[in-house]
Design an enzyme around this catalytic site. Structure first.
Site, PDB file in Angstrom:
ATOM      1  N   ILE A   1       6.185  -5.142   9.685  1.00  0.00           N
ATOM      2  CA  ILE A   1       6.364  -4.574   8.350  1.00  0.00           C
ATOM      3  C   ILE A   1       6.028  -3.106   8.509  1.00  0.00           C
ATOM      4  O   ILE A   1       4.879  -2.727   8.690  1.00  0.00           O
ATOM      5  CB  ILE A   1       5.502  -5.270   7.294  1.00  0.00           C
ATOM      6  CG1 ILE A   1       5.957  -6.720   7.119  1.00  0.00           C
ATOM      7  CG2 ILE A   1       5.583  -4.524   5.960  1.00  0.00           C
ATOM      8  CD1 ILE A   1       5.111  -7.536   6.163  1.00  0.00           C
TER       9      ILE A   1
ATOM     10  N   THR B   1       0.821  -1.211   0.000  1.00  0.00           N
ATOM     11  CA  THR B   1       0.000   0.000   0.000  1.00  0.00           C
ATOM     12  C   THR B   1       0.851   1.254   0.000  1.00  0.00           C
ATOM     13  O   THR B   1       0.550   2.229  -0.703  1.00  0.00           O
ATOM     14  CB  THR B   1      -0.920   0.011   1.236  1.00  0.00           C
ATOM     15  OG1 THR B   1      -1.689  -1.185   1.257  1.00  0.00           O
ATOM     16  CG2 THR B   1      -1.844   1.207   1.212  1.00  0.00           C
ATOM     17  N   THR B   2       1.930   1.243   0.781  1.00  0.00           N
ATOM     18  CA  THR B   2       2.809   2.406   0.912  1.00  0.00           C
ATOM     19  C   THR B   2       3.463   2.773  -0.413  1.00  0.00           C
ATOM     20  O   THR B   2       3.873   3.920  -0.620  1.00  0.00           O
ATOM     21  CB  THR B   2       3.865   2.139   1.997  1.00  0.00           C
ATOM     22  OG1 THR B   2       3.203   1.803   3.214  1.00  0.00           O
ATOM     23  CG2 THR B   2       4.744   3.348   2.245  1.00  0.00           C
TER      24      THR B   2
ATOM     25  N   ARG C   1      -8.475   0.000   5.666  1.00  0.00           N
ATOM     26  CA  ARG C   1      -8.427   0.189   4.216  1.00  0.00           C
ATOM     27  C   ARG C   1      -9.377  -0.743   3.464  1.00  0.00           C
ATOM     28  O   ARG C   1      -9.868  -0.395   2.400  1.00  0.00           O
ATOM     29  CB  ARG C   1      -6.996  -0.030   3.702  1.00  0.00           C
ATOM     30  CG  ARG C   1      -6.017   1.052   4.114  1.00  0.00           C
ATOM     31  CD  ARG C   1      -4.676   0.880   3.427  1.00  0.00           C
ATOM     32  NE  ARG C   1      -3.724   1.917   3.792  1.00  0.00           N
ATOM     33  CZ  ARG C   1      -3.618   3.099   3.199  1.00  0.00           C
ATOM     34  NH1 ARG C   1      -4.436   3.408   2.212  1.00  0.00           N
ATOM     35  NH2 ARG C   1      -2.716   3.987   3.597  1.00  0.00           N
TER      36      ARG C   1
END
Length: 297
Positions: free
Chosen positions: A206, A46-47, A140
């Site tokens: 993470i 996502t990042t 999300r």
């Protein structure tokens, strides 16, 4: 899978001023993270703003990171989505030989039942050429993968080796850690609660902030994994404000402002995201560790 113990980082995709992928900056960020001591890299999460990258850009990002890494640390690649058949096809047709595992997010937008989530990951597990780390991020996706569903998947499919747990719920994480199979990895997906999750039996993180401040954050995680609580707490408390800052206006706008401060990339993001405001950048730039590039560990 001891290679995924410790600090993994979900890499950004740096952009030039014209919003094209900045390959040179990406190479520098990879080196910054590895030289800072992180244990593994996560590609196209996502990042990385994967939702706004073209297929060609995703291939460019993967190729760049694989080449820059040059086998130094394990690589995890994001392969997920809300169309099960499409994810299965991607796994069957993609060359994933350069990677050590996949990170697969639970289906977003559809809001499936727990059984639907189970069947989605069952279909993925049956075709994946690599070990699978599930990704639970209800903020999300719109749905929470409950511990009983994760444990069912971990029990039924030996290639499902862990979960990036980002519900932000320490009680849920502790229930998962309590009931999980012995070697299943419960990995924090939330920088702020990484320390308590590890102390409860988690396998690491993470991280987002870990790519900007890899020496500091990975040192905290190693202290926590060794049970050195005083030193882990010391670093955690020093990092709390910067963790708040980087998520204040959304991810990855905040971490890209950190990279801008470090001279590694621009702060540019693609719409519908917005670049960090001047006020937020000022707070980030004034953060003591960034100002001095030093921490007391």
């Amino acid at each position: 899978m001891s290679k995924f113990l410790g600090t993994g980082v979900a890499l950004v995709t740096p952009f030039r001023e014209d919003l094209s992928v900045d390959v040179d900056a990406l190479i520098n960020i990879v080196n910054h993270a590895i030289n800072g001591g992180v244990e593994y890299l996560v590609v196209l999460g996502t990042t990385a703003e994967s939702a706004t990258l073209t297929k060609e850009e995703k291939e460019l990002v993967k190729h760049t990171i694989v080449k820059a890494n040059s086998g130094r640390v394990p690589l995890v690649v994001g392969v997920g989505g809300n169309n099960t058949a499409e994810v299965v096809n991607e796994l069957q047709t993609s060359d994933l030989s350069a990677f050590d595992a996949i990170l697969s997010v639970s289906p977003y937008y559809n809001k499936p039942t727990q059984e639907g989530i189970y069947q989605h990951f069952k279909a993925i597990a049956e075709v994946s050429p690599l070990p699978i780390i599930l990704y639970n991020v209800p903020g999300r996706t719109g749905s929470n993968v409950l511990p009983k569903t994760i444990i069912r998947l971990a029990t039924d499919f030996k290639n499902i080796i862990g979960v990036k747990e980002a519900a932000g719920d320490i009680v849920q994480a502790m229930r998962l850690i309590k009931d999980k199979p012995k070697d299943f990895l419960v990995i924090s997906g939330d920088d702020m609660i990484t320390l308590p999750m590890i102390l409860a039996g988690g396998a690491g993180v993470i991280s987002v902030i870990g790519q900007g401040l890899p020496k500091e954050f990975s040192l905290m995680v190693r202290y926590a994994l060794r049970g050195n609580l005083d030193d882990a707490n010391n670093i955690h408390f020093q990092l709390m404000d910067i963790i708040d800052y980087i998520f204040e206006e959304g991810n990855p706008a905040g971490i890209k402002a950190v990279f801008e401060n470090l001279g590694l990339s621009t702060g540019k993001v693609r719409l519908p995201l917005m670049e960090a405001t001047a006020a937020l950048k000022q707070k980030i730039n004034s953060f003591p560790i960034l100002a001095t590039n030093k921490i007391n560990g």
